[in-house]
Enzyme design. Structure first.
Site, short mmCIF file in Angstrom:
data_model
loop_
_atom_site.label_atom_id
_atom_site.label_comp_id
_atom_site.label_asym_id
_atom_site.label_seq_id
_atom_site.Cartn_x
_atom_site.Cartn_y
_atom_site.Cartn_z
N ASP A 150 0.85 -1.20 0.00
CA ASP A 150 0.00 0.00 0.00
C ASP A 150 0.88 1.25 0.00
O ASP A 150 2.00 1.23 0.52
CB ASP A 150 -0.88 0.05 1.27
CG ASP A 150 -1.99 -0.99 1.24
OD1 ASP A 150 -2.16 -1.68 0.22
OD2 ASP A 150 -2.68 -1.10 2.28
N ARG A 200 -0.98 -1.02 -8.53
CA ARG A 200 -2.35 -0.59 -8.22
C ARG A 200 -2.39 0.94 -8.35
O ARG A 200 -1.52 1.63 -7.79
CB ARG A 200 -2.71 -0.98 -6.78
CG ARG A 200 -4.09 -0.45 -6.37
CD ARG A 200 -4.29 -0.50 -4.85
NE ARG A 200 -4.23 -1.84 -4.33
CZ ARG A 200 -3.88 -2.13 -3.06
NH1 ARG A 200 -3.54 -1.16 -2.23
NH2 ARG A 200 -3.84 -3.37 -2.65
N LYS A 203 -6.66 6.96 -6.34
CA LYS A 203 -6.59 8.43 -6.28
C LYS A 203 -5.68 8.88 -5.14
O LYS A 203 -5.02 9.90 -5.23
CB LYS A 203 -7.99 9.00 -6.09
CG LYS A 203 -8.88 8.87 -7.32
CD LYS A 203 -10.21 9.56 -7.08
CE LYS A 203 -11.13 9.42 -8.28
NZ LYS A 203 -12.48 9.96 -8.02
N GLY A 204 -5.69 8.14 -4.03
CA GLY A 204 -4.90 8.54 -2.85
C GLY A 204 -5.81 9.07 -1.77
O GLY A 204 -6.63 9.96 -2.01
N HIS A 244 -13.79 3.59 -7.05
CA HIS A 244 -15.24 3.37 -7.08
C HIS A 244 -15.92 4.44 -7.91
O HIS A 244 -17.14 4.57 -7.88
CB HIS A 244 -15.81 3.41 -5.65
CG HIS A 244 -14.95 2.70 -4.66
ND1 HIS A 244 -14.08 3.35 -3.84
CD2 HIS A 244 -14.83 1.39 -4.38
CE1 HIS A 244 -13.42 2.48 -3.10
NE2 HIS A 244 -13.85 1.28 -3.41
N ARG A 306 -8.85 7.33 11.70
CA ARG A 306 -7.88 8.08 10.88
C ARG A 306 -8.38 8.24 9.45
O ARG A 306 -8.28 9.30 8.86
CB ARG A 306 -6.51 7.40 10.91
CG ARG A 306 -5.69 7.79 12.12
CD ARG A 306 -4.22 7.50 11.89
NE ARG A 306 -4.00 6.08 11.68
CZ ARG A 306 -3.80 5.22 12.67
NH1 ARG A 306 -3.80 5.62 13.91
NH2 ARG A 306 -3.58 3.95 12.41
N ARG A 307 -8.91 7.13 8.89
CA ARG A 307 -9.43 7.22 7.52
C ARG A 307 -10.53 8.28 7.45
O ARG A 307 -10.59 9.08 6.54
CB ARG A 307 -10.02 5.90 7.05
CG ARG A 307 -9.04 4.78 6.82
CD ARG A 307 -8.14 4.99 5.62
NE ARG A 307 -7.01 5.88 5.87
CZ ARG A 307 -5.92 5.51 6.56
NH1 ARG A 307 -5.80 4.30 7.05
NH2 ARG A 307 -4.94 6.36 6.76
#
Ligand code: FAD
Length: 341
Positions: A150, A200, A203-204, A244, A306-307
């Site tokens: 990742d 992969r 967008k970040g 998505h 955090r996300r």
């Protein structure tokens, strides 16, 4: 969070109108939500997080992957956690991943793994983190499996790509991740394309300084497509489109068709919990591979918080979830079970 809850929610989600996107709102609501998040009861974060996380242990995660495989999707398992605070934690992460790889084999799952290098101690000692990744990659190689690295925030982009290159040179099998919001990404894509890399493209998720990142929705899409084209031009590359964004998915398909790229050189990836099964099912029915990213583990709370804080758009989903009847009921249920905040 049981596997059953997570997998059944995954299958239900596309019928949840509260989760359909409204990008214009996401800016304002998301900004507010990200600031309100520290005040949101843990129970509500838990209720919302359960749709994005497969459970707390490997058995739960394996059950979710099995249900995804039955639906025609591949998966990639992520052991939740990042920024290991010491070498002991980082070593423990290695053992967790070795267990995951063994479990994938013993349960005959169609699944690989995704990890974060800071979970392997990248910020503590870069060489030690590389050695830890080598152990995981070698086990994956022995088992015929694969490891996605990742991409985290821009303070570790160079270190992550350097580690990727070193482990790939050892025989991998590893894949890198590029974030189209970064202005550097098309150049990175060209470099990886020349190496025949497996990449992969997303967008970040991290909020990056304006000086190094695109902010506009269309700018980020254009950068995504430019990087995709650079990658697909590279001989022997494999590209995973991780988005998505429905119009962008269509544009990626058009790009691959225009470049006459065969379907075994790319796949689409989605996060567990995002309501996009209608698109994924259509891709699968056309013979295009789809992979769902499945995070699991005890570290779900920091991950979810955090996300949500880092990405106003995702935070806006929490706010909506809190104020829909179903979301409020979920929050009340979780509160009753766990004693509130
Ligand atoms: P957006 O424009 O953000 O979303 C498009 C639409 O998707 C939205 O309008 C909404 O309808 C829906 N949607 C998106 N997210 C959600 C959600 N949480 N809940 C409900 N609906 C949603 N980022 C990194 O920085 N590093 C990584 O290594 C990384 N790995 C990833 C791996 C996978 C498999 C995927 C799918 C994403 C990964 N990401 C990673 C996250 C990615 O960068 C984006 O932040 C995230 O995918 C949202 O961007 P989007 O392309 O879906 O577009």
């Amino acid at each position: 969070m049981t596997a059953q809850i997570a997998s059944s929610q995954f299958l239900l989600r596309s019928r949840d109108p509260a989760l359909q996107s409204r990008p214009a709102e996401a800016g304002v609501i998301g900004w507010v939500a990200s600031r309100l998040l520290p005040l949101v009861p843990r129970s509500i974060v838990h209720a919302v997080a359960s749709r994005y996380v497969a459970g707390e242990d490997l058995a739960a995660a394996s059950a979710v992957v099995r249900s995804l495989n039955a639906r025609g999707y591949e998966a990639t398992l992520d052991v939740l956690g990042e920024d290991a605070k010491d070498a002991e934690v980082a070593d423990h992460t290695v053992h967790d991943y070795l267990d995951v790889l063994d479990r994938i084999r013993s349960d005959s799952l169609r699944c690989n793994v995704s990890l974060k290098l800071t979970h392997l101690g990248l910020r503590l000692d870069r060489d030690a983190a590389k050695c830890r990744l080598l152990r995981i990659a070698r086990r994956a190689r022995a088992l015929g499996n694969f490891v996605w690295i990742d991409m985290e925030d821009s303070t570790v982009t160079d270190a992550t790509l350097e580690t990727y290159r070193a482990v790939q040179a050892d025989g991998g099998p590893v894949g890198a991740v590029l974030q189209s919001c970064l202005k550097r990404t098309v150049e990175d894509a060209k470099d990886l394309a020349a190496r025949g890399a497996t990449v992969r493209l997303c967008k970040g998720i991290y909020q990056e300084p304006r000086a190094i990142a695109f902010r506009g929705r269309e700018e980020v899409r254009m950068s995504f497509l430019a990087a995709a084209e650079a990658l697909l031009r590279g001989p022997g590359t494999f590209v995973a489109f991780a988005t998505h964004d429905r119009p962008l998915i269509e544009r990626c398909l058009d790009l691959a068709a225009r470049m006459e790229v065969p379907a075994d050189r790319f796949e689409f990836q989605a996060l567990l919990g995002v309501p996009i099964e209608d698109v994924l099912d259509r891709l699968v029915s056309r013979g295009i591979r789809v992979r769902v990213y499945v995070p699991f583990g005890e570290e779900w709370f920091p991950y979810a918080s955090r996300r949500l804080k880092e990405n106003p758009r995702i935070a806006s989903y929490v706010l909506r979830q809190m104020f829909t009847p179903r979301g409020m009921e979920a929050g009340r249920r979780a509160s009753r079970q766990r004693g509130g905040t």
